[in-house]
Design a protein around this motif. Structure first.
Motif, PDB file in Angstrom:
ATOM      1  N   GLN A   1      -2.696   1.812   8.387  1.00  0.00           N
ATOM      2  CA  GLN A   1      -1.515   2.303   9.112  1.00  0.00           C
ATOM      3  C   GLN A   1      -0.281   2.302   8.208  1.00  0.00           C
ATOM      4  O   GLN A   1       0.619   1.475   8.342  1.00  0.00           O
ATOM      5  CB  GLN A   1      -1.305   1.460  10.370  1.00  0.00           C
ATOM      6  N   VAL A   2      -0.296   3.228   7.267  1.00  0.00           N
ATOM      7  CA  VAL A   2       0.755   3.246   6.243  1.00  0.00           C
ATOM      8  C   VAL A   2       1.416   4.616   6.116  1.00  0.00           C
ATOM      9  O   VAL A   2       2.063   4.897   5.107  1.00  0.00           O
ATOM     10  CB  VAL A   2       0.173   2.813   4.878  1.00  0.00           C
ATOM     11  N   PHE A   3       1.259   5.449   7.156  1.00  0.00           N
ATOM     12  CA  PHE A   3       1.775   6.817   7.040  1.00  0.00           C
ATOM     13  C   PHE A   3       2.944   7.139   7.964  1.00  0.00           C
ATOM     14  O   PHE A   3       3.506   8.205   7.880  1.00  0.00           O
ATOM     15  CB  PHE A   3       0.636   7.827   7.242  1.00  0.00           C
ATOM     16  N   GLY A   4       3.344   6.189   8.829  1.00  0.00           N
ATOM     17  CA  GLY A   4       4.416   6.496   9.772  1.00  0.00           C
ATOM     18  C   GLY A   4       5.796   6.041   9.336  1.00  0.00           C
ATOM     19  O   GLY A   4       6.710   5.989  10.156  1.00  0.00           O
ATOM     20  N   PHE A   5       5.952   5.721   8.084  1.00  0.00           N
ATOM     21  CA  PHE A   5       7.264   5.267   7.607  1.00  0.00           C
ATOM     22  C   PHE A   5       7.399   5.568   6.115  1.00  0.00           C
ATOM     23  O   PHE A   5       6.431   5.921   5.449  1.00  0.00           O
ATOM     24  CB  PHE A   5       7.454   3.768   7.872  1.00  0.00           C
ATOM     25  N   GLN A   6       8.618   5.409   5.617  1.00  0.00           N
ATOM     26  CA  GLN A   6       8.927   5.768   4.228  1.00  0.00           C
ATOM     27  C   GLN A   6       9.760   4.660   3.590  1.00  0.00           C
ATOM     28  O   GLN A   6      10.762   4.225   4.169  1.00  0.00           O
ATOM     29  CB  GLN A   6       9.737   7.078   4.250  1.00  0.00           C
ATOM     30  N   LEU A   7       9.352   4.197   2.415  1.00  0.00           N
ATOM     31  CA  LEU A   7      10.187   3.263   1.656  1.00  0.00           C
ATOM     32  C   LEU A   7      11.326   4.064   1.026  1.00  0.00           C
ATOM     33  O   LEU A   7      11.109   5.180   0.550  1.00  0.00           O
ATOM     34  CB  LEU A   7       9.365   2.582   0.554  1.00  0.00           C
ATOM     35  N   ASP A   8      12.547   3.495   1.030  1.00  0.00           N
ATOM     36  CA  ASP A   8      13.652   4.224   0.396  1.00  0.00           C
ATOM     37  C   ASP A   8      13.723   3.864  -1.095  1.00  0.00           C
ATOM     38  O   ASP A   8      12.983   3.022  -1.595  1.00  0.00           O
ATOM     39  CB  ASP A   8      14.975   3.975   1.144  1.00  0.00           C
ATOM     40  N   GLU A   9      14.642   4.529  -1.782  1.00  0.00           N
ATOM     41  CA  GLU A   9      14.743   4.375  -3.235  1.00  0.00           C
ATOM     42  C   GLU A   9      15.004   2.911  -3.635  1.00  0.00           C
ATOM     43  O   GLU A   9      14.421   2.392  -4.603  1.00  0.00           O
ATOM     44  CB  GLU A   9      15.864   5.294  -3.763  1.00  0.00           C
ATOM     45  N   GLU A  10      15.848   2.255  -2.856  1.00  0.00           N
ATOM     46  CA  GLU A  10      16.177   0.841  -3.125  1.00  0.00           C
ATOM     47  C   GLU A  10      14.919  -0.038  -3.020  1.00  0.00           C
ATOM     48  O   GLU A  10      14.681  -0.915  -3.866  1.00  0.00           O
ATOM     49  CB  GLU A  10      17.217   0.385  -2.097  1.00  0.00           C
ATOM     50  N   ASP A  11      14.095   0.217  -2.001  1.00  0.00           N
ATOM     51  CA  ASP A  11      12.837  -0.527  -1.835  1.00  0.00           C
ATOM     52  C   ASP A  11      11.918  -0.284  -3.029  1.00  0.00           C
ATOM     53  O   ASP A  11      11.309  -1.219  -3.571  1.00  0.00           O
ATOM     54  CB  ASP A  11      12.080  -0.074  -0.574  1.00  0.00           C
ATOM     55  N   MET A  12      11.792   0.998  -3.413  1.00  0.00           N
ATOM     56  CA  MET A  12      10.871   1.367  -4.495  1.00  0.00           C
ATOM     57  C   MET A  12      11.276   0.683  -5.800  1.00  0.00           C
ATOM     58  O   MET A  12      10.428   0.184  -6.544  1.00  0.00           O
ATOM     59  CB  MET A  12      10.850   2.895  -4.675  1.00  0.00           C
ATOM     60  N   VAL A  13      12.574   0.652  -6.072  1.00  0.00           N
ATOM     61  CA  VAL A  13      13.063   0.005  -7.306  1.00  0.00           C
ATOM     62  C   VAL A  13      12.803  -1.499  -7.249  1.00  0.00           C
ATOM     63  O   VAL A  13      12.310  -2.099  -8.206  1.00  0.00           O
ATOM     64  CB  VAL A  13      14.564   0.312  -7.518  1.00  0.00           C
TER      65      VAL A  13
ATOM     66  N   ILE B   1       0.838  -1.202   0.000  1.00  0.00           N
ATOM     67  CA  ILE B   1       0.000   0.000   0.000  1.00  0.00           C
ATOM     68  C   ILE B   1       0.873   1.253   0.000  1.00  0.00           C
ATOM     69  O   ILE B   1       0.631   2.206  -0.723  1.00  0.00           O
ATOM     70  CB  ILE B   1      -0.968  -0.025   1.206  1.00  0.00           C
ATOM     71  N   ARG B   2       1.927   1.202   0.800  1.00  0.00           N
ATOM     72  CA  ARG B   2       2.860   2.332   0.866  1.00  0.00           C
ATOM     73  C   ARG B   2       3.532   2.576  -0.490  1.00  0.00           C
ATOM     74  O   ARG B   2       3.763   3.705  -0.909  1.00  0.00           O
ATOM     75  CB  ARG B   2       3.916   2.059   1.946  1.00  0.00           C
ATOM     76  N   TRP B   3       3.842   1.496  -1.185  1.00  0.00           N
ATOM     77  CA  TRP B   3       4.468   1.603  -2.530  1.00  0.00           C
ATOM     78  C   TRP B   3       3.536   2.352  -3.478  1.00  0.00           C
ATOM     79  O   TRP B   3       3.975   3.229  -4.228  1.00  0.00           O
ATOM     80  CB  TRP B   3       4.790   0.196  -3.056  1.00  0.00           C
ATOM     81  N   SER B   4       2.246   2.025  -3.446  1.00  0.00           N
ATOM     82  CA  SER B   4       1.280   2.741  -4.293  1.00  0.00           C
ATOM     83  C   SER B   4       1.252   4.226  -3.927  1.00  0.00           C
ATOM     84  O   SER B   4       1.318   5.088  -4.807  1.00  0.00           O
ATOM     85  CB  SER B   4      -0.126   2.165  -4.109  1.00  0.00           C
ATOM     86  N   ILE B   5       1.163   4.495  -2.638  1.00  0.00           N
ATOM     87  CA  ILE B   5       1.073   5.895  -2.189  1.00  0.00           C
ATOM     88  C   ILE B   5       2.297   6.684  -2.639  1.00  0.00           C
ATOM     89  O   ILE B   5       2.181   7.786  -3.176  1.00  0.00           O
ATOM     90  CB  ILE B   5       0.911   5.960  -0.657  1.00  0.00           C
ATOM     91  N   GLN B   6       3.487   6.112  -2.438  1.00  0.00           N
ATOM     92  CA  GLN B   6       4.720   6.837  -2.810  1.00  0.00           C
ATOM     93  C   GLN B   6       4.865   6.985  -4.325  1.00  0.00           C
ATOM     94  O   GLN B   6       5.622   7.820  -4.793  1.00  0.00           O
ATOM     95  CB  GLN B   6       5.947   6.159  -2.194  1.00  0.00           C
ATOM     96  N   ASN B   7       4.118   6.176  -5.090  1.00  0.00           N
ATOM     97  CA  ASN B   7       4.096   6.340  -6.540  1.00  0.00           C
ATOM     98  C   ASN B   7       3.009   7.322  -6.977  1.00  0.00           C
ATOM     99  O   ASN B   7       2.782   7.498  -8.178  1.00  0.00           O
ATOM    100  CB  ASN B   7       3.854   4.981  -7.222  1.00  0.00           C
ATOM    101  N   GLY B   8       2.309   7.914  -6.001  1.00  0.00           N
ATOM    102  CA  GLY B   8       1.251   8.870  -6.330  1.00  0.00           C
ATOM    103  C   GLY B   8      -0.014   8.203  -6.837  1.00  0.00           C
ATOM    104  O   GLY B   8      -0.817   8.821  -7.546  1.00  0.00           O
TER     105      GLY B   8
END
Ligand SMILES: NC(=O)c1ccc[n+]([C@@H]2O[C@H](COP(=O)([O-])OP(=O)(O)OC[C@H]3O[C@@H](n4cnc5c(N)ncnc54)[C@H](OP(=O)(O)O)[C@@H]3O)[C@@H](O)[C@H]2O)c1
Length: 100
Positions: free
Chosen positions: A69-81, A44-51
């Motif tokens: 509960q997907v707003f208290g952390f951030q995926l980094d660039e390596e995770d996103m890739v 879910i966080r991946w979708s959000i960070q992709n807009g």
């Protein structure tokens, strides 16, 4: 996605958990472990960070709460890739590729 974002059209992810099939993926599991989150929260966080607007479905109260509960952390660039590279052509619902 690029077309929609360029023209200000809101893009929605359909089946953002791949109907649950992606939750046991080792890459998703490893990223979940790294952040101390669940596999569903990572997706879910991946979708959000992709807009991308994401509407996961669950009939279970505890999962609906977990999925919020997907707003208290951030995926980094390596995770996103790594997550972005998971797509292997499988579809869990209709394929929009040929829609005109
Ligand atoms: N935009 C449209 O035009 C449109 C059309 C039709 C439907 N929808 C909606 O799109 C949404 C997508 O639903 P979907 O079923 O296709 O796919 P999905 O959200 O990718 O996956 C849902 C599946 O994941 C499981 N799940 C949910 N949260 C979980 C968690 N935290 N841990 C483990 N498993 C979890 C659910 O099981 P449980 O339910 O057993 O928890 C269900 O089997 C729904 O809300 C649907 O109503 C949209």
């Amino acid at each position: 996605m690029e077309y929609c974002q360029k023209d200000g059209i809101v893009f929605e992810g359909y089946s953002p958990l791949a109907k649950g099939h992606v939750l046991s993926d080792p890459v998703v599991q490893q990223i979940a472990k790294k952040h101390g989150r669940t596999a569903a929260q990572i997706c879910i966080r991946w979708s959000i960070q992709n807009g991308v607007v994401t509407i996961p479905k669950s009939i279970k109260k505890n999962r609906i709460q977990e999925n919020c509960q997907v707003f208290g952390f951030q995926l980094d660039e390596e995770d996103m890739v790594a997550l972005g590279n998971l797509h292997d052509g499988r579809h869990v619902t209709w394929d929009p590729t040929n829609v005109e």
